[in-house]
Write a protein that holds these residues in place. Structure first.
Motif, PDB file in Angstrom:
ATOM      1  N   GLN A   1       0.816  -1.221   0.000  1.00 38.48           N
ATOM      2  CA  GLN A   1       0.000   0.000   0.000  1.00 38.48           C
ATOM      3  C   GLN A   1       0.846   1.265   0.000  1.00 38.48           C
ATOM      4  O   GLN A   1       0.623   2.166  -0.813  1.00 38.48           O
ATOM      5  N   LEU A   2       1.807   1.363   0.902  1.00 38.34           N
ATOM      6  CA  LEU A   2       2.610   2.580   0.963  1.00 38.34           C
ATOM      7  C   LEU A   2       3.647   2.641  -0.146  1.00 38.34           C
ATOM      8  O   LEU A   2       4.207   3.707  -0.412  1.00 38.34           O
ATOM      9  N   GLY A   3       3.881   1.513  -0.791  1.00 33.61           N
ATOM     10  CA  GLY A   3       4.785   1.509  -1.940  1.00 33.61           C
ATOM     11  C   GLY A   3       4.099   1.917  -3.233  1.00 33.61           C
ATOM     12  O   GLY A   3       4.763   2.143  -4.253  1.00 33.61           O
ATOM     13  N   ASP A   4       2.764   2.032  -3.209  1.00 27.01           N
ATOM     14  CA  ASP A   4       1.988   2.428  -4.380  1.00 27.01           C
ATOM     15  C   ASP A   4       1.666   3.919  -4.266  1.00 27.01           C
ATOM     16  O   ASP A   4       1.035   4.357  -3.312  1.00 27.01           O
ATOM     17  N   LYS A   5       2.098   4.695  -5.258  1.00 29.08           N
ATOM     18  CA  LYS A   5       1.974   6.157  -5.174  1.00 29.08           C
ATOM     19  C   LYS A   5       0.525   6.605  -5.040  1.00 29.08           C
ATOM     20  O   LYS A   5       0.199   7.498  -4.245  1.00 29.08           O
ATOM     21  N   ALA A   6      -0.387   6.007  -5.798  1.00 29.75           N
ATOM     22  CA  ALA A   6      -1.795   6.417  -5.758  1.00 29.75           C
ATOM     23  C   ALA A   6      -2.405   6.122  -4.386  1.00 29.75           C
ATOM     24  O   ALA A   6      -3.122   6.952  -3.817  1.00 29.75           O
ATOM     25  N   LEU A   7      -2.119   4.932  -3.853  1.00 34.14           N
ATOM     26  CA  LEU A   7      -2.641   4.577  -2.535  1.00 34.14           C
ATOM     27  C   LEU A   7      -2.048   5.486  -1.463  1.00 34.14           C
ATOM     28  O   LEU A   7      -2.736   5.915  -0.537  1.00 34.14           O
ATOM     29  N   ARG A   8      -0.760   5.770  -1.628  1.00 31.55           N
ATOM     30  CA  ARG A   8      -0.067   6.607  -0.652  1.00 31.55           C
ATOM     31  C   ARG A   8      -0.646   8.017  -0.638  1.00 31.55           C
ATOM     32  O   ARG A   8      -0.846   8.614   0.421  1.00 31.55           O
ATOM     33  N   LYS A   9      -0.910   8.560  -1.804  1.00 34.37           N
ATOM     34  CA  LYS A   9      -1.467   9.918  -1.885  1.00 34.37           C
ATOM     35  C   LYS A   9      -2.872   9.976  -1.286  1.00 34.37           C
ATOM     36  O   LYS A   9      -3.250  10.970  -0.656  1.00 34.37           O
ATOM     37  N   GLU A  10      -3.651   8.926  -1.480  1.00 30.04           N
ATOM     38  CA  GLU A  10      -4.990   8.912  -0.905  1.00 30.04           C
ATOM     39  C   GLU A  10      -4.915   8.910   0.618  1.00 30.04           C
ATOM     40  O   GLU A  10      -5.653   9.651   1.293  1.00 30.04           O
ATOM     41  N   LEU A  11      -4.034   8.110   1.173  1.00 30.26           N
ATOM     42  CA  LEU A  11      -3.856   8.110   2.620  1.00 30.26           C
ATOM     43  C   LEU A  11      -3.332   9.459   3.101  1.00 30.26           C
ATOM     44  O   LEU A  11      -3.801  10.010   4.106  1.00 30.26           O
TER      45      LEU A  11
ATOM     46  N   ARG B   1      -3.063  15.076   8.971  1.00 27.04           N
ATOM     47  CA  ARG B   1      -3.166  16.484   9.355  1.00 27.04           C
ATOM     48  C   ARG B   1      -2.000  16.905  10.260  1.00 27.04           C
ATOM     49  O   ARG B   1      -1.525  16.098  11.072  1.00 27.04           O
ATOM     50  N   PRO B   2      -1.577  18.166  10.136  1.00 29.97           N
ATOM     51  CA  PRO B   2      -0.651  18.704  11.149  1.00 29.97           C
ATOM     52  C   PRO B   2      -1.319  18.692  12.527  1.00 29.97           C
ATOM     53  O   PRO B   2      -2.539  18.778  12.630  1.00 29.97           O
ATOM     54  N   ASN B   3      -0.518  18.612  13.554  1.00 22.69           N
ATOM     55  CA  ASN B   3      -1.070  18.587  14.909  1.00 22.69           C
ATOM     56  C   ASN B   3      -1.916  19.815  15.220  1.00 22.69           C
ATOM     57  O   ASN B   3      -2.891  19.736  15.977  1.00 22.69           O
TER      58      ASN B   3
ATOM     59  N   GLY C   1      -9.783  13.192   9.716  1.00 20.43           N
ATOM     60  CA  GLY C   1      -8.419  12.790   9.420  1.00 20.43           C
ATOM     61  C   GLY C   1      -7.600  12.479  10.661  1.00 20.43           C
ATOM     62  O   GLY C   1      -8.096  12.501  11.790  1.00 20.43           O
ATOM     63  N   LEU C   2      -6.318  12.173  10.433  1.00 23.74           N
ATOM     64  CA  LEU C   2      -5.432  11.744  11.507  1.00 23.74           C
ATOM     65  C   LEU C   2      -4.343  12.785  11.743  1.00 23.74           C
ATOM     66  O   LEU C   2      -3.458  12.963  10.905  1.00 23.74           O
ATOM     67  N   PRO C   3      -4.391  13.487  12.865  1.00 20.02           N
ATOM     68  CA  PRO C   3      -3.288  14.394  13.212  1.00 20.02           C
ATOM     69  C   PRO C   3      -1.992  13.598  13.380  1.00 20.02           C
ATOM     70  O   PRO C   3      -2.012  12.404  13.713  1.00 20.02           O
ATOM     71  N   GLY C   4      -0.865  14.284  13.182  1.00 22.63           N
ATOM     72  CA  GLY C   4       0.425  13.604  13.307  1.00 22.63           C
ATOM     73  C   GLY C   4       0.621  12.964  14.663  1.00 22.63           C
ATOM     74  O   GLY C   4       1.304  11.931  14.775  1.00 22.63           O
ATOM     75  N   TYR C   5       0.001  13.532  15.732  1.00 19.19           N
ATOM     76  CA  TYR C   5       0.209  12.956  17.062  1.00 19.19           C
ATOM     77  C   TYR C   5      -0.327  11.538  17.161  1.00 19.19           C
ATOM     78  O   TYR C   5       0.095  10.763  18.023  1.00 19.19           O
ATOM     79  N   ALA C   6      -1.255  11.167  16.268  1.00 17.83           N
ATOM     80  CA  ALA C   6      -1.769   9.791  16.282  1.00 17.83           C
ATOM     81  C   ALA C   6      -0.672   8.787  15.937  1.00 17.83           C
ATOM     82  O   ALA C   6      -0.764   7.614  16.309  1.00 17.83           O
TER      83      ALA C   6
ATOM     84  N   GLY D   1       3.754  16.067   7.534  1.00 15.63           N
ATOM     85  CA  GLY D   1       3.232  14.709   7.411  1.00 15.63           C
ATOM     86  C   GLY D   1       2.593  14.397   6.078  1.00 15.63           C
ATOM     87  O   GLY D   1       2.872  13.365   5.454  1.00 15.63           O
ATOM     88  N   THR D   2       1.713  15.281   5.602  1.00 11.23           N
ATOM     89  CA  THR D   2       1.033  15.034   4.330  1.00 11.23           C
ATOM     90  C   THR D   2       2.031  14.954   3.189  1.00 11.23           C
ATOM     91  O   THR D   2       1.959  14.059   2.334  1.00 11.23           O
ATOM     92  N   PHE D   3       2.989  15.874   3.173  1.00 16.12           N
ATOM     93  CA  PHE D   3       4.007  15.887   2.117  1.00 16.12           C
ATOM     94  C   PHE D   3       4.850  14.615   2.150  1.00 16.12           C
ATOM     95  O   PHE D   3       5.082  13.973   1.117  1.00 16.12           O
ATOM     96  N   ILE D   4       5.282  14.220   3.359  1.00 14.34           N
ATOM     97  CA  ILE D   4       6.137  13.043   3.485  1.00 14.34           C
ATOM     98  C   ILE D   4       5.394  11.784   3.071  1.00 14.34           C
ATOM     99  O   ILE D   4       5.885  10.970   2.283  1.00 14.34           O
ATOM    100  N   PHE D   5       4.163  11.611   3.582  1.00 16.13           N
ATOM    101  CA  PHE D   5       3.378  10.418   3.250  1.00 16.13           C
ATOM    102  C   PHE D   5       3.106  10.357   1.753  1.00 16.13           C
ATOM    103  O   PHE D   5       3.154   9.286   1.144  1.00 16.13           O
TER     104      PHE D   5
END
Length: 346
Positions: free
Chosen positions: A190-200, A205-207, A214-219, A230-234
């Motif tokens: 899943q995380l190796g697939d660009k489309a799936l990764r972008k959807e996640l 969200r930033p904290n 959505g999921l804040p980084g603190y999660a 977080g969004t950029f990295i993921f």
């Protein structure tokens, strides 16, 4: 009293605020304060509600679905089952009898559940878990090494006695390692697939974000600084190996791993599985047992089949890491006002 930010305010619902002297519509609306606290992955909250006469309807919000990660909408329907359990527990607590019907307009209808409520006493159909609704949370921390007591494991298994459902709780190293390895492979897919990764990534969200979904980084244990990216990295980088390494290590070290499975695999089953699961989750919360949840292996047919064969089960629906840990912070929720599309009493 600690003041919660707007994005977390939904968790501060107080049962003393139930509008005893209000209209039935007001009372039904109050019950939805507990409905919106249900889990969904990754906190997409894919639901809307309507109230008409003595009926609450739960409606699928497909604009919040995950077309790449969850093309069959399986996790959406599971989350609606969790919502259903919360509604019914709240109804019982505040003195309502009810009749609930799943897929009232057929399998193609947007309404997933209708609940007719009656202001009369009735025998409870659930364990007394109402107080756990506002305490329940997914916990992604490393768990303590201490074992889960046999009595508690028995109580959890008792929550899954419905025909067509089963709960496997795995405590030996071999079984936990097998599930951890399947999880690791699903993360890499899943995380190796660009489309799936972008959807996640679109749900990370930033904290300091005030978004109520959505999921804040603190999660994930990210600092405020780390969460800002977080969004950029993921979305940009293949983090599959590092996430797989972390989550595999956590699963192997946890005192227990559980799998909820079913005998069939359709929309009705998914809703009912969600309802069973939320009951299980709330029971675990009552016993201070934490859950970390994974649906990734189930979304990949070959890995789901491998899980099924390993367990001698038919259709795995959820993989659960379980153990003891300090409570984690809640994730945001949209308030009832943002998800109630109509309210009318004849």
């Amino acid at each position: 009293m600690v003041l919660l930010s707007d994005k977390l305010a939904a968790w501060d619902v107080q049962e003393a605020d139930f509008p005893v002297s209000g209209t039935l519509s007001d009372q039904f609306k109050f019950l939805l304060n507990y409905a919106v606290l249900a889990p969904s992955g990754p906190n997409t909250q894919p639901w809307k509600f309507s109230i008409r006469d003595n009926e609450i309807s739960l409606i699928a919000d497909f604009s919040r679905s995950l077309p790449s990660l969850d093309p069959t909408h399986r996790t959406l329907y599971l989350s609606h089952g969790c919502v259903l359990t919360n509604v019914l527990l709240a109804a019982e607590h505040f003195g309502f009898a009810y009749d609930a019907k799943c897929l009232p307009d057929g399998i193609s209808g947007e309404r997933t559940v209708s609940v007719r409520l009656y202001k009369r006493s009735a025998a409870p159909r659930f364990p007394d878990l109402f107080q756990e609704i506002t305490r329940r949370h997914t916990n992604r921390k490393s768990f303590e090494q201490r074992v889960i007591e046999e009595e508690k494991i028995h109580r959890l298994k008792e929550c899954v006695k419905t025909a067509g459902f089963r709960l496997d709780i795995l405590t030996n190293d071999k079984d936990k390692t097998e599930m951890a390895d399947i999880l690791a492979r699903s993360q890499k897919v899943q995380l190796g697939d660009k489309a799936l990764r972008k959807e996640l990534a679109s749900w990370i969200r930033p904290n300091n974000s005030e978004k109520k979904d959505g999921l804040p980084g603190y999660a994930f244990g990210y600092s405020d600084f780390e969460s800002f990216f977080g969004t950029f990295i993921f979305g940009t980088f293949d983090m599959s190996s590092s996430r797989a390494r972390i989550e595999t290590a956590n699963m192997k070290a946890s005192p227990a791993v559980a799998v909820l499975s079913t005998e069939s695999d359709d929309k009705l089953t998914w809703i009912n599985a969600g309802s069973v699961f939320e009951t299980l989750f709330l029971m675990a919360t009552q016993m201070e047992i934490r859950f970390d949840l994974f649906s990734q292996p189930i979304a990949i047919p070959v890995l789901r089949e491998e899980m099924a064969q390993t367990l001698n089960a038919k259709y795995p629906q959820l993989l659960i890491r379980m153990g003891y840990a300090e409570p984690a912070q809640h994730t945001p929720r949209r308030p009832v006002e943002e998800v109630l599309i109509s309210s009318q009493n004849a």
